[in-house]
Structures are given as structure tokens and as C-alpha cells.
Scaffold this motif. Structure first.
Motif, PDB file in Angstrom:
ATOM      1  N   MET B 304       0.811  -1.215   0.000  1.00 31.44           N
ATOM      2  CA  MET B 304       0.000   0.000   0.000  1.00 31.44           C
ATOM      3  C   MET B 304       0.847   1.268   0.000  1.00 31.44           C
ATOM      4  N   PHE B 305       2.109   1.144  -0.462  1.00 28.77           N
ATOM      5  CA  PHE B 305       2.988   2.316  -0.455  1.00 28.77           C
ATOM      6  C   PHE B 305       2.407   3.473  -1.263  1.00 28.77           C
ATOM      7  N   VAL B 306       1.686   3.160  -2.331  1.00 30.29           N
ATOM      8  CA  VAL B 306       1.156   4.254  -3.153  1.00 30.29           C
ATOM      9  C   VAL B 306      -0.352   4.410  -2.964  1.00 30.29           C
ATOM     10  N   SER B 307      -0.903   3.835  -1.887  1.00 30.03           N
ATOM     11  CA  SER B 307      -2.352   3.923  -1.667  1.00 30.03           C
ATOM     12  C   SER B 307      -2.738   5.113  -0.811  1.00 30.03           C
ATOM     13  N   GLY B 308      -1.787   5.974  -0.466  1.00 28.94           N
ATOM     14  CA  GLY B 308      -2.121   7.096   0.390  1.00 28.94           C
ATOM     15  C   GLY B 308      -1.948   6.776   1.854  1.00 28.94           C
ATOM     16  N   GLN B 309      -1.211   5.699   2.123  1.00 26.80           N
ATOM     17  CA  GLN B 309      -0.882   5.356   3.506  1.00 26.80           C
ATOM     18  C   GLN B 309       0.159   6.354   4.019  1.00 26.80           C
ATOM     19  N   SER B 310       0.173   6.591   5.329  1.00 22.67           N
ATOM     20  CA  SER B 310       1.102   7.592   5.858  1.00 22.67           C
ATOM     21  C   SER B 310       2.544   7.185   5.571  1.00 22.67           C
ATOM     22  N   ILE B 311       3.389   8.177   5.339  1.00 21.28           N
ATOM     23  CA  ILE B 311       4.779   7.906   4.949  1.00 21.28           C
ATOM     24  C   ILE B 311       5.522   7.186   6.072  1.00 21.28           C
ATOM     25  N   TYR B 312       5.146   7.492   7.329  1.00 15.83           N
ATOM     26  CA  TYR B 312       5.828   6.846   8.459  1.00 15.83           C
ATOM     27  C   TYR B 312       5.446   5.374   8.525  1.00 15.83           C
ATOM     28  N   ALA B 313       4.150   5.096   8.296  1.00 20.25           N
ATOM     29  CA  ALA B 313       3.736   3.694   8.230  1.00 20.25           C
ATOM     30  C   ALA B 313       4.497   3.001   7.110  1.00 20.25           C
ATOM     31  N   GLY B 314       4.616   3.692   5.974  1.00 23.62           N
ATOM     32  CA  GLY B 314       5.339   3.119   4.844  1.00 23.62           C
ATOM     33  C   GLY B 314       6.773   2.771   5.217  1.00 23.62           C
ATOM     34  N   MET B 315       7.439   3.664   5.967  1.00 22.99           N
ATOM     35  CA  MET B 315       8.833   3.403   6.349  1.00 22.99           C
ATOM     36  C   MET B 315       8.929   2.177   7.256  1.00 22.99           C
ATOM     37  N   VAL B 316       7.998   2.076   8.213  1.00 25.81           N
ATOM     38  CA  VAL B 316       8.039   0.925   9.122  1.00 25.81           C
ATOM     39  C   VAL B 316       7.814  -0.369   8.344  1.00 25.81           C
ATOM     40  N   PHE B 317       6.807  -0.341   7.456  1.00 29.13           N
ATOM     41  CA  PHE B 317       6.530  -1.557   6.685  1.00 29.13           C
ATOM     42  C   PHE B 317       7.706  -1.899   5.780  1.00 29.13           C
ATOM     43  N   SER B 318       8.371  -0.880   5.273  1.00 26.06           N
ATOM     44  CA  SER B 318       9.526  -1.121   4.408  1.00 26.06           C
ATOM     45  C   SER B 318      10.641  -1.821   5.188  1.00 26.06           C
ATOM     46  N   ILE B 319      10.931  -1.303   6.395  1.00 28.51           N
ATOM     47  CA  ILE B 319      12.005  -1.906   7.196  1.00 28.51           C
ATOM     48  C   ILE B 319      11.654  -3.342   7.575  1.00 28.51           C
ATOM     49  N   LEU B 320      10.395  -3.555   7.988  1.00 25.61           N
ATOM     50  CA  LEU B 320       9.991  -4.904   8.381  1.00 25.61           C
ATOM     51  C   LEU B 320      10.105  -5.861   7.197  1.00 25.61           C
ATOM     52  N   THR B 321       9.789  -5.347   5.985  1.00 27.35           N
ATOM     53  CA  THR B 321       9.886  -6.202   4.805  1.00 27.35           C
ATOM     54  C   THR B 321      11.336  -6.587   4.551  1.00 27.35           C
ATOM     55  N   PHE B 322      12.251  -5.630   4.743  1.00 28.23           N
ATOM     56  CA  PHE B 322      13.665  -5.966   4.587  1.00 28.23           C
ATOM     57  C   PHE B 322      14.075  -7.031   5.604  1.00 28.23           C
ATOM     58  N   LEU B 323      13.470  -6.974   6.813  1.00 30.09           N
ATOM     59  CA  LEU B 323      13.825  -7.955   7.841  1.00 30.09           C
ATOM     60  C   LEU B 323      13.502  -9.379   7.403  1.00 30.09           C
ATOM     61  N   VAL B 324      12.398  -9.563   6.643  1.00 34.49           N
ATOM     62  CA  VAL B 324      12.042 -10.918   6.214  1.00 34.49           C
ATOM     63  C   VAL B 324      13.156 -11.521   5.365  1.00 34.49           C
ATOM     64  N   ALA B 325      13.918 -10.650   4.694  1.00 37.01           N
ATOM     65  CA  ALA B 325      14.982 -11.165   3.833  1.00 37.01           C
ATOM     66  C   ALA B 325      16.039 -11.904   4.645  1.00 37.01           C
ATOM     67  N   ILE B 326      16.178 -11.566   5.938  1.00 43.06           N
ATOM     68  CA  ILE B 326      17.253 -12.190   6.722  1.00 43.06           C
ATOM     69  C   ILE B 326      17.012 -13.693   6.910  1.00 43.06           C
ATOM     70  N   PRO B 327      15.881 -14.093   7.500  1.00 38.34           N
ATOM     71  CA  PRO B 327      15.685 -15.545   7.600  1.00 38.34           C
ATOM     72  C   PRO B 327      15.614 -16.233   6.239  1.00 38.34           C
ATOM     73  N   SER B 328      15.089 -15.532   5.225  1.00 37.27           N
ATOM     74  CA  SER B 328      15.041 -16.156   3.896  1.00 37.27           C
ATOM     75  C   SER B 328      16.454 -16.410   3.390  1.00 37.27           C
ATOM     76  N   ALA B 329      17.335 -15.422   3.592  1.00 35.56           N
ATOM     77  CA  ALA B 329      18.716 -15.594   3.134  1.00 35.56           C
ATOM     78  C   ALA B 329      19.414 -16.686   3.927  1.00 35.56           C
ATOM     79  N   ILE B 330      19.115 -16.774   5.233  1.00 35.75           N
ATOM     80  CA  ILE B 330      19.711 -17.849   6.038  1.00 35.75           C
ATOM     81  C   ILE B 330      19.402 -19.194   5.399  1.00 35.75           C
ATOM     82  N   LYS B 331      18.167 -19.341   4.942  1.00 32.61           N
ATOM     83  CA  LYS B 331      17.787 -20.622   4.357  1.00 32.61           C
ATOM     84  C   LYS B 331      18.567 -20.878   3.071  1.00 32.61           C
TER      85      LYS B 331
END
Lengths: 211, 536
Positions: B304-331
């Protein structure tokens, strides 16, 4: 008399533990199911808090509060029914289970009376909703959610009453004993969940700004 | 105490031959077969829609189907592939078959509930097919409001009902797996002796149980609002159409992990077996699966980055999404480390799973492009997104599903297929897949939006490449139907353990007896002891 163990289980204890955990997981899904509605409530209320305050005052606080008492009492009798089966007193269990079902029916009767009064007050969206003023849309959305949430809760009550009625029958037939009362225990868990949902619905719908 | 019945020595396929003996069976292995047949039918139905989409896109003009029909085609493709194929694919077929076998149980904890899930799946499927036959749905698989509630003139309610019902089928499957894995493990099968496929099923089941009910409620709200004309997604009443997107993605993003986690479980089983190596860093693999499932619940806002969601919410969701890459990369690193100095054999299942690791890596990395707030503004709703999630879902999940079908086929049917043909098909699928979807990364980056039936002529070369790839891919998907069915009649007998794999499911006969094991096994060691096996 002994406990019947299904072919996939090693023994009665494993079977009982599996059933218990299954019920708890099911309750978790129920919480998330209602959770969708609660989230919708929060978001909609934040959009127009004043409309929700005004709408809440239009609900029938007397009947709502009586119903809260009725439902809490039914949870007490349900808990006593589980204890009675655990102790092996079949007659007490029948009495407590029947009381629970009767209280459940009373809850629904009061709830449907309230619905009828709401209808007469032109508070039912889609069927007959008449309200004007700047917050009319928000008030309509409040009652939309009110009917969805209490309606879904009533549906769970109906299922619960059927379950308790079946438990009464099984208990009278002598299916339960201190070593085996899983259905009563699980029915009780379900009943308490439906009760807890109401404990959240009551303040959210009836008590928004009555202080 | 009641006497324990003697285990039946008959194999599960010979336990009754009538149609009714299958439709009323509570044996997890037979229900797995019922699921396998149904999801295969849906896979080819969804594939037919994709074929028409790719045919339309060969030319820039909208000349094969009208815009309306095109909308219905991609909706049908999405709805069928997501809910009737990908989500139940590995869990409901192989998971159903393997969970009790791998943990040393006679069946799932609730066999009748398991059968009920299959009937719910079929009921949901009939609703959906009904909606499609009656004229289709044009909302896209996401059912976005207010289009779905107010403006679409197609059969939204019926389609939504189908998805609602099939959701309860997966909830019950998840419930069954959770209870089975908790309560039915054989003596000695501790949590950290569980095969990683079981960990993957456990994490998947948690998502099933906690996310699907929210989808059910959300779709219920859409249906009611469309039916009644009043509701909380309607801005005219002070409602919020964006609320739908929040609720929908709260389910549908975790659902993406429902599609990939089982594939990761399969990868851990197959790569160890064909590398003849113990899995590298077992515990981190188990924790990574759980971490993906848990963090996966907290990233829905990146849709929902371009759905008019608040930019701060967007930043948090962005960081959390990057976090998922860590366990995925471990695998991914651990699978690679497992291959290191292994005695690798390139049999068909291994080819599929090596393809899986590579394609999943590309799909995952491009996911990070999309998780970047600024870049997503450019890439959102383009073919880049399409290519990204097809690399995960088709390159990842479907490849792993096919690899798993080939790996456990001898166990399920008792027969060997032709490995030469299977390797050929695996290569065809890999080549066809990349030819189909790699050009779409370029198309998206160049700015071609998704969901249009015509496009500017300068995009034609890449689109023709993509459509050509789709034909190759289709051939690759049809091939296994022939040699696998051939094997049922003419294939050599498999024996209990043709791949010399570890794992309890390989210790019983193929196909397994009705009660799975002649005697419940006792587990004394962790899984994947291939190095010890090799030294012997």
C-alpha cells in the motif's frame, strides 16, 4: 465402562490432549474472525468518533445490561456443569447444563426484542434507517456494525445452545464419567469464548459516551 | 482399556476400490490423493486462463479478447491459482500424506475433520466455478473496494463466497496439522528431531489458522456491503475503502508465505538427500521458518505504499519487509552450504529443487527492490511486480511442488517413473519459466502496467518472448502427466526406500499400509544423518 480411543491415538490421555489443543486452536481462529470486525470497528470509529458517541446513546442500555448479566450467569452455570461432570454427579450436570441453555435462550429472546425496538426506532440500516444531520452517515455505519457484530454473536449463541442441548442428551444417556468428559469441557470453552466476545461488544457498542 | 486393533497390513490403495471408498475415506493418504486430483484440475483451469492472457499479449492491439473478457481472465487466473492451487498445493496434498508418516503417527489427529476440509474445498470450488460459468468476475483476485462493492457488474458475491468457504478448508487443515504435530509424535521424536518439512508445515499452519479468518471476515464484509448497499468501505458514509486493503493484505501477505514456506520444507528434504549431506545448521533452519511466519504478519503495508498510507507507516513496513529477507537468506545460504562437498546426484527431484533455490533467490531479491519506498513508486502495478511474485510462486512454489511430487511419487504410488523423462521435463520447465517471466522484469522496469489487454508497440518483442516462454512452460507442465500416469501401470516397483533417504516415511512399505507402520517407530537420532550413512 471404559473410554473409547480412536484408532489414530495411542491412549485416552493423548486423545484428550489432542481434543483440548484442537479446541484452543479453533478458539484462536474465532478470535481472529471476530478480530476482523473489531478492527473494522476501530477504524470506522476513528473516522467519526462523535457519530459513534451519538449512536451509542441510541442503543437500549437497559436490555443490553440485563443481557450482560444473563450471559455472565450462564458462563457460571457452564463452569459448574463442567465441574459436576468431572466429579461424576450426573444429575447436577444435567441441571447446570439445562440452566445454561435456558439462559442462552433468554439472552437471545432479549436480544431479538431489542432488535424489534431498534427497528421501531428506525435504526436498522438497509431496512429502515432514518436519521439526518452531519453525522448521519457515521451513525448508520455504527448501526451497520452493531447489527453485524451482535448478529454474528447471536449466531454463535444459537450454535452454542444446540451444542449444550446435545450435551444434555449425552449426559442423560450416561456418556460422561470422571475419566471422560471432553465434550463438556470443549463445549464449555466455546461457551466462555462467546461470552468473552460479548464482554467486549457490550462496552464498545453500549457504553461509548455514557459516562 | 480397549484393545489396540492389529495394524492392517494391506496398503492404503488396496483398501477398497469403489468410488465411495475414496469419497468416504478418512485415511489421510487417500484424502491427500483426493486433494491432488482436485488441485491438478484447478491448476490446468487456471493455466488455461493464463494461456489466453499470453495469447492476447502477443500483439500490442487488443484483438483476441475484449478488455472486459481480459479482466475476467486475469481474475479467474488469480483466484484459481492462489486459493485453489497454490495455497493448498503442498500442504493439503503432500502435507496431508507426509505429516503423520514423518512424525510416526497412524493418522492426523482429526481424520474426519480432514475429510470435511476436502469437501469444503470442493464446495468452495463449485461456488467459484459457478461464478465463472455464470459470466465471470472482473475485480482481479484482490477484490479491491470500492470497485468490488459498488461498481463491478460481475458475479462478485458468488466468487467471494467460494473463497470464503475454501478458506475454512485451509483453516481446518492447519488446525489438524498443529494438533497432530504437537500431540502425535512418535516416542523419541522431539521438536528438534522433526524433519524441516514438518517445521515448515507447522509454520504454515499457524498462518492458516491466524490469518485466514481475517480474510473470511473481510470478504464477508465485501459481500454484505455489495448486497446491502450500505457499509464501512463506502466513503459516502464516512467509511474507508483503504480499510479493505489493510484487512485484505493482513491475510494475503502472510498467504504468500503459506505458498513459499512449504516449498522451503521440501527443499530441505530433497537437497540433503541428493547431496548425501546432513542439513547445514538445522536449528537455524527451523527458527528461520518460524521467523518468516511471524514477521510475515507485520509487513502487509508494503502493498500500500502508493495507496495514500502515511509515509511513516510506509517506512516501518519497508524496514519490516527488509527484515524478512534475513531468515530467507539464512535458508538459501544453508542449502548452499549443505551442497558444499556433497556427493550430488542430479536426479529429477534435485533438478527441480536446485531450480527452486535459484529462482527463489531472484524472486526474493527483486522483492527487496519493491520494498524500497521510492523505487516502488516507479515499479508499483507494473510487470515488474508480476515477474517478482511469479518467480516466488511459480519459480519457487510450483517447482518445489513438482520436485516433491517426483521425490515422494514412489512412496505414494509404489512405482518408479522414468527419471530421464522427468529430468527432461524439469529442464523444460526451468527454461520455459525463465523465458516467460524474465522479460516481464524488463517490461515492468520500462513501465508497462499490469492488467491491460493492449500495450504500446515498443513492448512487443519482450511480450512475444514471454508468450513463447509460456508455451514451453505449458509443455513442461503437461509432460509429467504422461510419464507419471505411465508409471502407475508400467513403472518398476519402488521398494520402501528407492532414494536411500532418511526419514520415517521411508521406513515403511511403498505404498504405506493403512495404519502407516507395522509398529510405531522409536526415534533415537536427529534427521538427515546422511554423512553417517555414507561412511557405513
Amino acid at each position: 465402562m471404559s473410554v473409547i480411543v480412536a484408532r489414530q491415538f495411542d491412549d485416552a490421555e493423548q486423545q484428550r490432549n489432542a481434543s483440548d489443543l484442537g479446541m484452543w486452536v479453533f478458539l484462536a481462529t474465532e478470535i481472529l474472525f471476530f478480530g476482523g470486525l473489531f478492527a473494522a470497528y476501530v477504524a470506522t470509529r476513528l473516522h467519526d468518533p462523535q457519530a459513534f458517541a451519538m449512536a451509542s446513546r441510541l442503543t437500549n442500555i437497559t436490555l443490553g445490561s440485563i443481557n450482560t448479566g444473563v450471559l455472565l450467569t450462564s458462563s457460571l452455570t457452564m463452569a459448574l456443569a463442567v465441574r459436576a461432570t468431572k466429579l461424576g454427579s450426573r444429575r447436577a450436570a444435567t441441571a447446570f447444563l439445562s440452566t445454561t441453555a435456558v439462559l442462552g435462550v433468554a439472552f437471545l429472546a432479549i436480544k431479538f426484542t431489542e432488535y424489534a425496538l431498534d427497528y421501531r426506532g428506525h435504526l436498522v440500516p438497509v431496512l429502515d434507517f432514518a436519521h439526518s444531520g452531519p453525522h448521519a452517515g457515521g451513525i448508520e455505519n455504527f448501526f451497520y456494525l452493531y447489527f453485524l457484530m451482535t448478529g454474528l454473536h447471536s449466531l454463535h449463541m444459537i450454535i452454542g445452545i444446540v451444542v449444550v442441548a446435545v450435551l444434555v442428551g449425552m449426559n442423560r444417556r450416561g456418556d460422561f464419567m470422571p475419566e471422560y468428559f471432553t465434550p463438556v469441557e470443549l463445549g464449555g470453552l466455546y461457551w466462555h469464548l462467546v461470552d468473552i466476545v460479548w464482554i467486549f461488544l457490550y462496552p464498545l457498542l453500549y457504553l461509548v459516551s455514557r459516562a | 482399556m480397549s484393545a489396540v486393533p492389529m495394524p492392517s497390513s494391506r496398503n492404503y490403495l488396496d483398501d477398497g476400490f469403489s468410488l465411495w471408498s475414496w469419497l468416504s475415506s478418512v485415511d489421510h493418504k487417500r484424502i491427500a490423493i483426493l486433494y491432488a486430483i482436485s488441485i491438478t484440475l484447478f491448476f490446468f483451469a487456471g493455466g488455461a486462463a493464463a494461456t489466453l492472457i499470453r495469447m492476447e499479449l502477443v500483439t500490442p492491439a487488443g484483438d483476441l479478447v475484449s478488455a472486459e473478457t481480459y479482466n475476467k481472465l486475469f481474475t479467474m487466473h488469480g483466484v484459481i491459482m492462489v486459493w485453489f492451487f497454490l495455497i493448498p498445493s503442498i500442504p493439503s496434498t503432500l502435507g496431508n500424506f507426509l505429516v503423520p508418516l514423518m512424525i510416526g503417527a497412524r493418522d492426523l489427529a482429526f481424520p474426519r475433520l480432514n475429510l470435511a476440509s476436502w469437501y469444503l474445498y470442493i464446495a468452495g470450488g463449485l461456488f467459484t466455478i459457478g461464478a465463472l460459468v455464470a459470466g465471470g468476475v472482473d475485480t482481479g483476485w484482490t477484490f479491491y473496494t470500492p470497485f468490488s462493492t459498488m461498481f463491478s457488474n460481475t458475479h462478485v458475491i458468488a466468487a467471494v463466497c467460494g473463497v470464503f468457504v475454501v478458506g475454512f478448508s485451509t483453516i481446518l487443515t492447519g488446525l489438524n496439522f498443529i494438533v497432530t504435530i504437537h500431540r502425535m509424535r512418535a516416542p523419541g521424536m522431539t521438536w528438534f528431531r522433526l524433519p524441516l518439512f514438518i517445521w515448515a508445515m507447522y509454520a504454515t499452519s499457524i498462518i492458516f489458522v491466524l490469518a485466514t479468518p481475517v480474510l473470511a471476515m473481510t470478504l464477508f464484509l465485501v459481500a454484505i456491503e455489495r448486497f446491502a448497499g450500505v457499509g464501512i468501505f463506502d466513503p459516502a458514509l464516512g467509511g474507508d475503502p483503504l480499510l479493505f486493503q489493510h484487512l485484505f493484505w493482513f491475510y494475503s501477505h502472510p498467504a504468500v508465505y503459506v505458498m513459499i514456506l512449504p516449498a522451503m520444507g521440501v527443499a530441505s528434504e530433497i537437497i540433503t538427500c541428493y547431496a548425501r549431506k546432513d542439513i547445514f545448521a538445522y536449528r537455524s533452519m527451523a527458527y528461520a521458518v518460524l521467523a518468516i511466519a511471524i514477521i510475515g504478519f507485520l509487513v502487509w503495508g508494503h502493498h500500500m505504499f502508493v495507496s495514500g498510507q502515511s509515509i511513516y507507516a510506509g517506512m516501518v513496513f519497508s524496514i519490516l519487509t527488509f527484515l524478512v529477507a534475513i531468515p530467507s537468506a539464512i535458508k538459501v545460504f544453508n542449502w548452499t552450504a549443505t551442497l558444499y562437498k556433497g556427493s550430488i546426484r542430479f536426479d529429477a527431484p534435485m533438478l527441480y529443487l536446485l531450480g527452486f533455490v535459484g529462482l527463489f533467490t531472484i524472486g526474493g531479491m527483486t522483492g527487496l527492490f519493491l520494498a524500497s519506498l521510492a523505487l516502488d513508486v516507479h515499479l508499483h502495478d507494473t510487470y515488474f511486480v508480476i515477474a517478482h511474485f511469479h518467480y516466488i510462486m511459480v519459480g519457487g512454489s510450483v517447482m518445489a511442488f513438482l520436485g516433491a511430487v517426483h521425490f515422494w511419487w514412489p512412496k505414494i504410488t509404489g512405482r518408479m517413473y522414468s527419471d530421464r523423462w522427468a529430468r527432461f521435463a524439469a529442464i523444460i520447465v526451468f527454461v520455459g519459466f525463465n523465458l516467460t517471466f524474465f522479460p516481464q522484469f524488463l517490461l515492468g522496469y520500462l513501465g508497462m502496467p499490469r492488467r491491460y489487454h493492449e500495450y504500446p508497440p515498443e513492448f512487443q518483442v519482450l511480450n512475444v518472448l514471454s508468450s513463447a516462454g509460456a508455451s514451453v512452460l505449458a509443455a513442461g507442465y503437461l509432460l509429467p502427466l504422461f510419464y507419471l500416469f505411465w508409471s502407475l501401470r508400467y513403472g518398476a516397483r519402488a521398494g520402501p526406500n528407492p532414494w536411500h533417504a532418511t526419514g520415517l516415511e521411508w521406513q515403511t512399505t511403498s505404498p504405506p499400509p493403512v495404519d502407516n507402520f507395522a509398529a510405531i517407530p522409536v526415534v533415537t537420532a536427529p534427521p538427515y544423518q546422511y554423512s553417517a550413512q555414507e561412511e557405513r
